[in-house]
Design a protein around this motif. Structure first.
Motif, PDB file in Angstrom:
ATOM      1  N   ARG A  17      -3.936  -8.018   6.514  1.00  0.00           N
ATOM      2  CA  ARG A  17      -3.942  -9.307   7.211  1.00  0.00           C
ATOM      3  C   ARG A  17      -2.656 -10.076   6.947  1.00  0.00           C
ATOM      4  NH1 ARG A  17     -10.113 -11.680   6.236  1.00  0.00           N
ATOM      5  NH2 ARG A  17     -11.240  -9.851   7.076  1.00  0.00           N
ATOM      6  N   HIS A  18      -2.188 -10.020   5.700  1.00  0.00           N
ATOM      7  CA  HIS A  18      -0.950 -10.720   5.353  1.00  0.00           C
ATOM      8  C   HIS A  18       0.233 -10.165   6.150  1.00  0.00           C
ATOM      9  CE1 HIS A  18       2.199 -12.628   3.048  1.00  0.00           C
ATOM     10  NE2 HIS A  18       2.674 -11.447   2.680  1.00  0.00           N
ATOM     11  N   LEU A  19       0.358  -8.851   6.199  1.00  0.00           N
ATOM     12  CA  LEU A  19       1.477  -8.241   6.918  1.00  0.00           C
ATOM     13  C   LEU A  19       1.385  -8.499   8.419  1.00  0.00           C
ATOM     14  CD1 LEU A  19       1.755  -4.833   5.025  1.00  0.00           C
ATOM     15  CD2 LEU A  19       3.261  -6.824   4.813  1.00  0.00           C
ATOM     16  N   GLU A  56       2.381 -12.271   8.736  1.00  0.00           N
ATOM     17  CA  GLU A  56       3.695 -12.701   8.278  1.00  0.00           C
ATOM     18  C   GLU A  56       4.826 -11.723   8.607  1.00  0.00           C
ATOM     19  OE1 GLU A  56       4.134 -15.638   7.109  1.00  0.00           O
ATOM     20  OE2 GLU A  56       1.983 -16.135   7.009  1.00  0.00           O
ATOM     21  N   ARG A  57       4.484 -10.451   8.807  1.00  0.00           N
ATOM     22  CA  ARG A  57       5.503  -9.442   9.101  1.00  0.00           C
ATOM     23  C   ARG A  57       5.042  -8.523  10.230  1.00  0.00           C
ATOM     24  NH1 ARG A  57       9.523  -7.380   4.738  1.00  0.00           N
ATOM     25  NH2 ARG A  57       9.826  -9.241   3.443  1.00  0.00           N
ATOM     26  N   PRO A  58       4.799  -9.084  11.397  1.00  0.00           N
ATOM     27  CA  PRO A  58       4.379  -8.225  12.511  1.00  0.00           C
ATOM     28  C   PRO A  58       5.428  -7.155  12.782  1.00  0.00           C
ATOM     29  CG  PRO A  58       5.090 -10.392  13.284  1.00  0.00           C
ATOM     30  CD  PRO A  58       4.986 -10.487  11.801  1.00  0.00           C
ATOM     31  N   GLY A  59       4.967  -5.956  13.018  1.00  0.00           N
ATOM     32  CA  GLY A  59       5.892  -4.850  13.216  1.00  0.00           C
ATOM     33  C   GLY A  59       6.352  -4.205  11.925  1.00  0.00           C
ATOM     34  N   VAL A  92       8.410  -2.185   3.937  1.00  0.00           N
ATOM     35  CA  VAL A  92       7.359  -2.576   3.001  1.00  0.00           C
ATOM     36  C   VAL A  92       6.977  -1.346   2.183  1.00  0.00           C
ATOM     37  CG1 VAL A  92       4.996  -3.438   2.724  1.00  0.00           C
ATOM     38  CG2 VAL A  92       6.455  -4.349   4.548  1.00  0.00           C
ATOM     39  N   LEU A  93       6.828  -1.512   0.871  1.00  0.00           N
ATOM     40  CA  LEU A  93       6.342  -0.450   0.006  1.00  0.00           C
ATOM     41  C   LEU A  93       5.018  -0.886  -0.588  1.00  0.00           C
ATOM     42  CD1 LEU A  93       6.514   2.179  -1.639  1.00  0.00           C
ATOM     43  CD2 LEU A  93       7.880   0.927  -3.337  1.00  0.00           C
ATOM     44  N   LEU A  94       3.961  -0.140  -0.295  1.00  0.00           N
ATOM     45  CA  LEU A  94       2.649  -0.390  -0.879  1.00  0.00           C
ATOM     46  C   LEU A  94       2.478   0.570  -2.046  1.00  0.00           C
ATOM     47  CD1 LEU A  94      -0.130  -1.718  -0.965  1.00  0.00           C
ATOM     48  CD2 LEU A  94      -0.893  -0.106   0.797  1.00  0.00           C
ATOM     49  N   ASN A  95       2.402   0.024  -3.241  1.00  0.00           N
ATOM     50  CA  ASN A  95       2.388   0.781  -4.486  1.00  0.00           C
ATOM     51  C   ASN A  95       0.951   0.868  -5.002  1.00  0.00           C
ATOM     52  OD1 ASN A  95       2.755   1.765  -7.089  1.00  0.00           O
ATOM     53  ND2 ASN A  95       4.380   0.329  -7.618  1.00  0.00           N
ATOM     54  N   VAL A  96       0.283   1.992  -4.719  1.00  0.00           N
ATOM     55  CA  VAL A  96      -1.120   2.184  -5.112  1.00  0.00           C
ATOM     56  C   VAL A  96      -1.125   3.089  -6.339  1.00  0.00           C
ATOM     57  CG1 VAL A  96      -3.414   2.885  -4.350  1.00  0.00           C
ATOM     58  CG2 VAL A  96      -1.776   1.974  -2.693  1.00  0.00           C
ATOM     59  N   SER A  97      -0.939   2.488  -7.503  1.00  0.00           N
ATOM     60  CA  SER A  97      -0.722   3.252  -8.728  1.00  0.00           C
ATOM     61  C   SER A  97      -1.435   2.608  -9.904  1.00  0.00           C
ATOM     62  CB  SER A  97       0.777   3.324  -9.059  1.00  0.00           C
ATOM     63  OG  SER A  97       1.539   3.739  -7.955  1.00  0.00           O
ATOM     64  N   THR A  98      -1.610   3.400 -10.955  1.00  0.00           N
ATOM     65  CA  THR A  98      -2.060   2.868 -12.229  1.00  0.00           C
ATOM     66  C   THR A  98      -0.821   2.358 -12.986  1.00  0.00           C
ATOM     67  OG1 THR A  98      -2.029   5.147 -13.026  1.00  0.00           O
ATOM     68  CG2 THR A  98      -4.161   4.241 -12.383  1.00  0.00           C
TER      69      THR A  98
END
Length: 411
Positions: free
Chosen positions: A174-176, A179-182, A240-246
């Motif tokens: 939702r944020h992207l 705030e950052r369409p595209g 955008v980098l989505l960091n899904v990490s421990t």
């Protein structure tokens, strides 16, 4: 000779308490709670077991147990829960599912715990769930946001605590979109149920928007680093980098991103790795502007300096677990989950495992001191998600600074 004498004494105590011994030596209640299991709980105490990666690749999460222990000790000093002191027994699974099951069996069959409060990590929790369900042992507020804990009606003995990865993914999407369409998103994720759950939830959440996923790279928990994955993701040209990490790998990804002079994406780090300690280990100058979503108060933030809940938390941490870092979000998480568990114990209709199951699945707007204002715990028929709201935050200076409003992902 002593064993021969103790057996009739034990039976006499059980009879006087309105209890009897059932199969496998379980304590079974009589009276209004007839047939319900009360192993591990007496009028004076309740024994609880927790399983954490005290060693191994996810040992950064070991500090969650510090927050739990501090809250239980804080409650014990005040007289316990309805007069019962909480005995907290911790086992180490080294983030290995097979070992988690082994430790769960040890806690239930040898230590005779009343309930399992927290198994940490999606793989370990999944490994324990069937055993806990078969034995009728509550697996309460597991430390993982996997969507299955709240959506799976076939396992009523297991329930999560933190917002699900689906809820978290919706917040970022939702944020992207707003705030950052595209936006073009590259995703680094852990190659297990945890990482794939959040990735697929994010993929579903951006569907129908102008936000697109242009690259994904996975890592294994046994990998030495994620530098190669970051190099591949940088080549995608994502913004955008989505960091899904421990935590260990999140820190590596943050450091690798900061070292790349020709790639400057908006870096979003998932909540389970968003402790300020993780970012500070990289260097605060290198992580300014990183975004996450959270649901807890930051005990070091000036806006909470006079908050009664925060002041109680800080005093209890200093008294009971002085070696812990009270600003660690993992420690805060442990404290908040422990407080929620105490609320469940207070609401049991019977002092039994069945009573815990009923109480944890019938919460109504329960307030927890260390949750952000506007975020409460609610569960009910068909709703096994205690927390479904979060708030975005941006790393500024040396701390997370919330922005925007609390986002309720149910709407």
């Amino acid at each position: 000779m002593k064993r021969v004498v103790l057996i009739p004494v034990l039976l006499l105590v059980l009879v006087l308490a309105g209890c009897r011994l059932g199969g496998d030596g379980e304590v079974v209640l009589g009276g209004a709670c007839a047939g319900q299991v009360a192993t591990g709980i007496t009028p004076d105490s309740v024994k609880v077991g927790g399983i954490y990666p005290l060693s191994g690749p996810a040992s950064a999460y070991a500090v969650v147990a510090q927050g739990v222990r501090a809250h239980f000790e804080h409650v014990n000093v005040q007289g316990g829960v309805d007069g019962r002191r909480i005995e907290f027994v911790v086992r180490d699974d080294a983030y290995q599912p097979a070992r988690a099951l082994e430790e769960a069996r040890r806690l239930v069959l040898h230590d005779r715990v009343f309930a399992l409060f927290q198994t940490l990590g999606t793989p370990s929790t999944a490994a324990v769930r069937e055993f806990a369900g078969r034995r009728g042992v509550p697996q309460v507020f597991v430390a993982t946001g996997a969507t299955q804990w709240g959506a799976d009606g076939e396992h009523p003995w297991t329930i999560g605590f933190q917002p699900s990865y689906t809820a978290e993914a919706r917040v970022y999407a939702r944020h992207l979109a707003r705030e950052r369409p595209g936006a073009r998103v590259a995703v680094l994720y852990q190659n297990d149920d945890f990482g794939r759950d959040l990735l697929e939830a994010f993929r579903a959440a951006v569907r129908g928007t102008e936000v697109s996923i242009v690259a994904t790279r996975a890592y294994e928990v046994t990998d030495p680093s994620v530098q190669g994955q970051l190099a591949n993701l940088a080549a995608s040209g994502a913004d955008v980098l989505l960091n899904v990490s421990t935590p260990k790998f999140a820190a590596q990804a943050l450091a690798a991103d900061a070292a790349m002079t020709d790639w400057n994406p908006l870096h979003i780090v998932n909540g389970v790795a968003a402790s300020p300690a993780v970012l500070k280990a990289v260097g605060v100058a290198k992580v300014q502007g990183v975004v996450t979503a959270g649901f807890q108060k930051d005990p070091g933030a000036p806006e909470w300096a006079d908050d009664p809940g925060v002041r109680t938390y800080l005093a209890a941490m200093a008294r009971h677990v002085p070696e812990a870092d009270p600003r660690s979000q993992q420690v805060v998480f442990g404290w908040a989950a422990a407080q929620a568990f105490v609320r469940v114990l207070e609401r049991m209709p019977c002092p039994s495992r069945e009573g815990v199951r009923q109480a944890m699945r019938s919460l109504t707007e329960v307030e927890i001191d260390m949750l952000l204002p506007g975020i409460t715990l609610s569960t009910g028929p068909g709703d096994g998600f205690p927390i479904e709201a979060m708030r975005l935050a941006r790393f500024e200076g040396e701390r997370w600074v919330p922005f925007g409003k609390v986002i309720d992902t149910r709407s």
